[in-house]
Design an enzyme around this catalytic site. Sequence first.
Site, PDB file in Angstrom:
ATOM      1  CB  VAL A 167      -1.091   0.044   1.194  1.00 11.63           C
ATOM      2  CG1 VAL A 167      -1.306   1.541   1.453  1.00 11.63           C
ATOM      3  CG2 VAL A 167      -1.793  -1.197   0.859  1.00 11.63           C
ATOM      4  CG  HIS A 168       2.492   3.258  -3.121  1.00 11.39           C
ATOM      5  ND1 HIS A 168       2.872   1.997  -3.814  1.00 11.39           N
ATOM      6  CD2 HIS A 168       3.816   3.988  -4.011  1.00 11.39           C
ATOM      7  CE1 HIS A 168       2.772   2.199  -4.690  1.00 11.39           C
ATOM      8  NE2 HIS A 168       3.089   3.499  -5.453  1.00 11.39           N
ATOM      9  NE  ARG A 169      -1.187   3.838  -6.758  1.00  6.95           N
ATOM     10  CZ  ARG A 169       0.219   4.271  -7.674  1.00  6.95           C
ATOM     11  NH1 ARG A 169       0.562   5.360  -7.637  1.00  6.95           N
ATOM     12  NH2 ARG A 169       0.451   3.398  -8.282  1.00  6.95           N
TER      13      ARG A 169
END
Length: 404
Positions: free
Chosen positions: A209-211
């Site tokens: 997850v990084h958005r």
Amino acid sequence: MKILSIVGARPQFIKIAPLVRAIKKRTQSSPSLIKHVIVHTGQHYDPQMSDVFFSELELPQADYGLGVGSGPHGRQTGLMLSMTERVLLEAVPDIVVVYGDTNSTVAGALASAKLNIPVAHLEAGLRSFNRHMPEEINRIVADHVCDLLLAPTPTAMKNLKMEALSPRSVFTGDIMYDAVLFYRELAKQRSQIGERLALKPHRYAIVTVHRAENTDDLNNLKTLLSIFNEIASPDLPLIFPIHPRTSQRIHDELSDWQPQPHLRLIEPVGYLDMLWLLDHAEMALTDSGGLQKEAFFLGCPCITLREETEWIETVQGGGNILTGTDRRKIRAAMTRWQALPKPRDHNFSDAATASFGHGDAAEHVLDALIHFLEGNDNTSTDTLPHDVMHLPPPLSRKRESGCG
Ligand code: UD1
Ligand code: UDP
């Protein structure tokens, strides 16, 4: 001929690798034929976000390191713009190549265009049609200022056509597909992550997850973390190599949150470890663009924690389900993937080949750059059959464009 590549973020180090190899191969007998200058903006700088890729992918050291580092969009992009301009004036390339959709991409594209240096956008034409995404703005700006648009899929070609950019567009196939095909074998030989984490093949899931939409939006981040804690189990531990942006947000805003024992947070991993993890996972849950594709290429079922995807072929090809952060949809998608036979007897490779090329995108990129510089730029869709969406296999169409 001098090609100057601008990279700076993790996925760009992976995208440049097949092009570095293609140039090396093409210039074996005459090394001075093409000089390839690499500029590293420094957008990503932690060893696990940068150095590990240069060493694993055997990339030459960057010729210029701008060391820009992190910061708000305006400052980071502005610094890159001004520092890239200086490099371009000194290096005087024949053509610049920018990759993907990061702030390094848009800064490099703008700096080159303003100096009237020809600039090519590799991975052009991607659209999520969600203008809240910083990447969407970067893509649109880059595509509209670049002179040569290197599109990875027929959908990307179609998007460029809708924005009247066909005359500058060339279908090349997806360079990340080249990378997966090449490095998968190396990953099998060299990665030790399976032993290190004591993983049972097809009995764990990989999570990233990084958005911005899933990290800056604290509600989404909290929801995802609570879902991960709910679904991780002894039968399906979740391996979560955590992006520094995400760990920073958890540290700053959710310091009370604790992962349960089967949700295993680890440092970001190198590319070979990531390929190994995807190759042996029961499924992937991710908001990463690159991971969606790699999962697809490797036959790893994917759940995309976003409302839309630029890589729609992965959904159409039956390997990816879009769930956003909806608990019910995530659980339903997991149930569907868990019903698949183990070990996998499916792969999505026919669908991959139809949409992403044949693993030789780097060769086509190089051809397109050379043709462009020779003034042989007959890439207009006027020379292409009508609607790219109806023309499998895509690379044969590219050859008809005179660039194969
Ligand atoms: C960037 C790209 C995104 C891409 C992603 C790949 C933009 C706008 N976003 O997002 O499109 O999908 O890279 O990973 O260009 N940080 C570190 N160490 C590092 C790098 C970053 O600690 O080596 C932390 C910093 O706190 C930084 C934050 O991560 O502020 C975000 O980094 P940044 O490069 O701005 O954006 P990404 O989320 O990495
Ligand atoms: N990746 C990696 N290690 C990790 C996470 C990702 O090597 O811990 C690789 C991944 O395999 C893919 C690329 O980095 O090739 C994707 O980067 P990221 O998810 O950061 O960006 P995006 O593709 O979403 O722009």
